[in-house]
Design a protein around this motif. Structure first.
Motif, mmCIF file in Angstrom:
data_model
loop_
_atom_site.group_PDB
_atom_site.id
_atom_site.type_symbol
_atom_site.label_atom_id
_atom_site.label_comp_id
_atom_site.label_asym_id
_atom_site.label_seq_id
_atom_site.Cartn_x
_atom_site.Cartn_y
_atom_site.Cartn_z
ATOM 1 N N HIS A 190 0.822 -1.208 0.000
ATOM 2 C CA HIS A 190 0.000 0.000 0.000
ATOM 3 C C HIS A 190 0.858 1.261 0.000
ATOM 4 C CE1 HIS A 190 -3.171 2.848 1.170
ATOM 5 N NE2 HIS A 190 -4.013 1.922 0.742
ATOM 6 N N ASP A 191 0.333 2.304 -0.637
ATOM 7 C CA ASP A 191 1.056 3.578 -0.726
ATOM 8 C C ASP A 191 1.424 4.127 0.650
ATOM 9 O OD1 ASP A 191 0.814 3.444 -3.461
ATOM 10 O OD2 ASP A 191 -0.851 4.872 -3.588
ATOM 11 N N SER A 192 0.559 3.915 1.652
ATOM 12 C CA SER A 192 0.828 4.448 2.993
ATOM 13 C C SER A 192 2.072 3.812 3.601
ATOM 14 C CB SER A 192 -0.380 4.216 3.908
ATOM 15 O OG SER A 192 -0.693 2.837 3.994
ATOM 16 N N VAL A 193 2.287 2.541 3.325
ATOM 17 C CA VAL A 193 3.474 1.846 3.825
ATOM 18 C C VAL A 193 4.724 2.367 3.132
ATOM 19 C CG1 VAL A 193 4.649 -0.396 3.861
ATOM 20 C CG2 VAL A 193 2.247 -0.234 4.536
ATOM 21 N N LEU A 194 4.669 2.474 1.821
ATOM 22 C CA LEU A 194 5.826 2.980 1.072
ATOM 23 C C LEU A 194 6.200 4.386 1.506
ATOM 24 C CD1 LEU A 194 4.700 1.769 -2.468
ATOM 25 C CD2 LEU A 194 6.456 0.708 -1.027
ATOM 26 N N ALA A 195 5.190 5.257 1.654
ATOM 27 C CA ALA A 195 5.450 6.640 2.057
ATOM 28 C C ALA A 195 6.058 6.696 3.447
ATOM 29 C CB ALA A 195 4.151 7.452 2.003
ATOM 30 N N ALA A 196 5.563 5.858 4.356
ATOM 31 C CA ALA A 196 6.095 5.857 5.725
ATOM 32 C C ALA A 196 7.545 5.392 5.746
ATOM 33 C CB ALA A 196 5.236 4.959 6.611
ATOM 34 N N ILE A 197 7.861 4.328 5.011
ATOM 35 C CA ILE A 197 9.245 3.845 4.977
ATOM 36 C C ILE A 197 10.174 4.914 4.411
ATOM 37 C CG2 ILE A 197 10.781 2.132 3.957
ATOM 38 C CD1 ILE A 197 8.490 0.137 4.042
ATOM 39 N N LEU A 198 9.745 5.565 3.338
ATOM 40 C CA LEU A 198 10.577 6.609 2.738
ATOM 41 C C LEU A 198 10.811 7.762 3.702
ATOM 42 C CD1 LEU A 198 9.136 6.717 -0.892
ATOM 43 C CD2 LEU A 198 11.475 6.102 -0.231
ATOM 44 N N THR A 199 9.764 8.191 4.396
ATOM 45 C CA THR A 199 9.915 9.311 5.333
ATOM 46 C C THR A 199 10.790 8.914 6.509
ATOM 47 O OG1 THR A 199 7.738 10.168 4.690
ATOM 48 C CG2 THR A 199 8.679 10.984 6.751
ATOM 49 N N LEU A 200 10.589 7.722 7.044
ATOM 50 C CA LEU A 200 11.427 7.252 8.153
ATOM 51 C C LEU A 200 12.891 7.174 7.742
ATOM 52 C CD1 LEU A 200 9.133 4.424 9.561
ATOM 53 C CD2 LEU A 200 9.870 6.464 10.826
ATOM 54 N N SER A 201 13.144 6.816 6.485
ATOM 55 C CA SER A 201 14.520 6.663 6.027
ATOM 56 C C SER A 201 15.256 7.995 5.920
ATOM 57 C CB SER A 201 14.549 5.950 4.672
ATOM 58 O OG SER A 201 14.050 6.776 3.632
ATOM 59 N N GLN A 202 14.525 9.105 5.951
ATOM 60 C CA GLN A 202 15.186 10.414 5.949
ATOM 61 C C GLN A 202 15.865 10.680 7.290
ATOM 62 O OE1 GLN A 202 12.216 13.310 4.865
ATOM 63 N NE2 GLN A 202 11.695 12.277 2.944
ATOM 64 N N ARG A 203 15.365 10.029 8.334
ATOM 65 C CA ARG A 203 15.901 10.227 9.683
ATOM 66 C C ARG A 203 16.675 9.003 10.189
ATOM 67 N NH1 ARG A 203 12.016 11.484 14.952
ATOM 68 N NH2 ARG A 203 13.637 11.313 16.557
ATOM 69 N N TYR A 204 16.263 7.816 9.755
ATOM 70 C CA TYR A 204 16.871 6.565 10.224
ATOM 71 C C TYR A 204 17.324 5.720 9.032
ATOM 72 C CZ TYR A 204 13.968 7.635 14.365
ATOM 73 O OH TYR A 204 13.359 8.234 15.431
ATOM 74 N N ARG A 205 18.284 4.849 9.289
ATOM 75 C CA ARG A 205 18.549 3.757 8.367
ATOM 76 C C ARG A 205 17.611 2.616 8.764
ATOM 77 N NH1 ARG A 205 23.592 4.871 10.028
ATOM 78 N NH2 ARG A 205 23.947 2.761 10.808
ATOM 79 N N VAL A 206 16.723 2.247 7.877
ATOM 80 C CA VAL A 206 15.613 1.358 8.196
ATOM 81 C C VAL A 206 15.914 -0.069 7.737
ATOM 82 C CG1 VAL A 206 13.141 0.935 7.883
ATOM 83 C CG2 VAL A 206 14.008 3.288 7.944
ATOM 84 N N GLY A 207 15.979 -0.993 8.670
ATOM 85 C CA GLY A 207 16.183 -2.401 8.356
ATOM 86 C C GLY A 207 14.857 -3.144 8.392
ATOM 87 N N VAL A 208 14.245 -3.288 7.220
ATOM 88 C CA VAL A 208 12.945 -3.970 7.122
ATOM 89 C C VAL A 208 13.165 -5.478 7.127
ATOM 90 C CG1 VAL A 208 10.931 -4.372 5.651
ATOM 91 C CG2 VAL A 208 11.897 -2.065 5.865
ATOM 92 N N SER A 209 12.363 -6.193 7.889
ATOM 93 C CA SER A 209 12.433 -7.651 7.887
ATOM 94 C C SER A 209 11.303 -8.255 7.062
ATOM 95 C CB SER A 209 12.385 -8.209 9.312
ATOM 96 O OG SER A 209 11.293 -7.661 10.039
ATOM 97 N N VAL A 210 10.070 -7.824 7.304
ATOM 98 C CA VAL A 210 8.905 -8.412 6.646
ATOM 99 C C VAL A 210 7.950 -7.302 6.235
ATOM 100 C CG1 VAL A 210 6.901 -9.937 6.934
ATOM 101 C CG2 VAL A 210 9.086 -10.538 7.995
ATOM 102 N N ILE A 211 7.415 -7.415 5.021
ATOM 103 C CA ILE A 211 6.343 -6.512 4.606
ATOM 104 C C ILE A 211 5.059 -7.319 4.444
ATOM 105 C CG2 ILE A 211 5.480 -4.878 2.907
ATOM 106 C CD1 ILE A 211 8.304 -4.031 2.291
#
Length: 297
Positions: A190-211
């Motif tokens: 979903h677009d909401s998930v993609l947008a959230a990951i992108l925004t979080l990545s501006q502040r954090y390095r995001v290690g996703v395990s499962v989508i």
């Protein structure tokens, strides 16, 4: 229902390494490309062993995953991981476990999500791929026993990626294991998930395990549908290079990440810390090793 977990439940599939499902309706894994044949730095290794000694293209050396000292029920995770490792490493294939998180943890049963990267020897070289496996276990007098395995099925890649999908896949600040990467490519996130990951990545390095794929269809131990298979949630196991489960990871880092996810619209933020009185936060044994962020749409 699920069939008993047996060696016959695992098959080598043509497109990517290993493991057909153990249930009549279980999907087969769909690997996604990996940028490097070296194990992920998130993997905890205890020695290394060559996956092949015969002539031909050389498979990478892989290591045995080990639980964190802060893990709850580490024996459940080890039982799940070893079952996958044994069947994924051979003369023509190699498998590296990148992460093992709980999809559910109860007194007598558990779901362990084993996130993998794989390599398979082909005539023309080494084919890279990977999958995530929902390994079900039961607990009895002899300890934890694997009873079923459900492999991920991300689906076919979308013919045309959206700008957010391309940005998530291209970002060097977003770590995506093969199954999660294939989820994004499938167009089912979903677009909401993609947008959230992108925004979080501006502040954090995001290690996703499962989508989406590889996660239980229902919230473990209930008949409620999980947001993950619907493409409306993602789990984070590592933040700025620090494992969520590690007791040495600063609590403020995890709490700040959870708060940021909530501020981006997540109605259901779970993790090792219960934050304030806000209704969208929750914490339980299942989420001691990762941060869950679910979205309603």
């Amino acid at each position: 229902g699920v069939e008993p977990f047996t060696r016959r439940g695992f098959l080598v599939l043509g497109g990517g390494v290993l493991l057909s499902g153990c249930t009549a309706g279980s999907p087969s894994p769909s690997p996604s490309p990996s940028p490097s044949p070296s194990p992920s730095p998130s993997t905890s290794l205890s020695g290394t062993a060559s996956a092949s000694a015969s002539p031909g293209p050389v498979l990478p050396r892989v290591g045995r995953w080990q639980p964190d000292q802060n893990d709850l029920s580490p024996r459940a995770k080890v039982s799940a991981v070893r079952a996958v490792e044994r069947r994924g490493n051979g003369t023509r294939s190699a498998l590296q476990v990148l992460d093992a998180q709980f999809g559910g943890l109860l007194a007598g049963s558990a779901s362990v999500l084993v996130v993998c990267r794989t390599w398979r020897r082909r005539a023309g070289g080494i084919e890279q791929g990977g999958a995530t496996y929902d390994v079900r276990l039961s607990h009895g007098a002899t300890g934890w026993r694997v009873v079923a395995v459900h492999p991920s099925r991300p689906g076919a890649a979308s013919r045309r990626l959206t700008p957010d999908e391309r940005a998530v896949l291209a970002s060097e600040r977003i770590e995506l294991p093969p199954a999660a990467r294939a989820d994004v490519r499938s167009g089912q996130v979903h677009d909401s998930v993609l947008a959230a990951i992108l925004t979080l990545s501006q502040r954090y390095r995001v290690g996703v395990s499962v989508i989406r794929s590889g996660h239980p269809i229902h919230v473990f131990g209930t008949d409620r549908l999980s947001d993950h298979p619907q493409g409306r949630a993602f789990d984070t196991y590592r933040i700025d290079g620090r494992l969520v489960v590690d007791a040495g990871t600063p609590r403020r880092l995890v709490v700040g990440y959870m708060e940021a996810a909530a501020s981006l619209g997540s109605y259901n933020v779970g993790g090792p810390d219960l934050l304030g009185a806000a209704p969208q936060y929750f914490s339980d044994d299942t989420h001691h090793d990762h941060v869950h962020a679910g979205f309603s749409g």
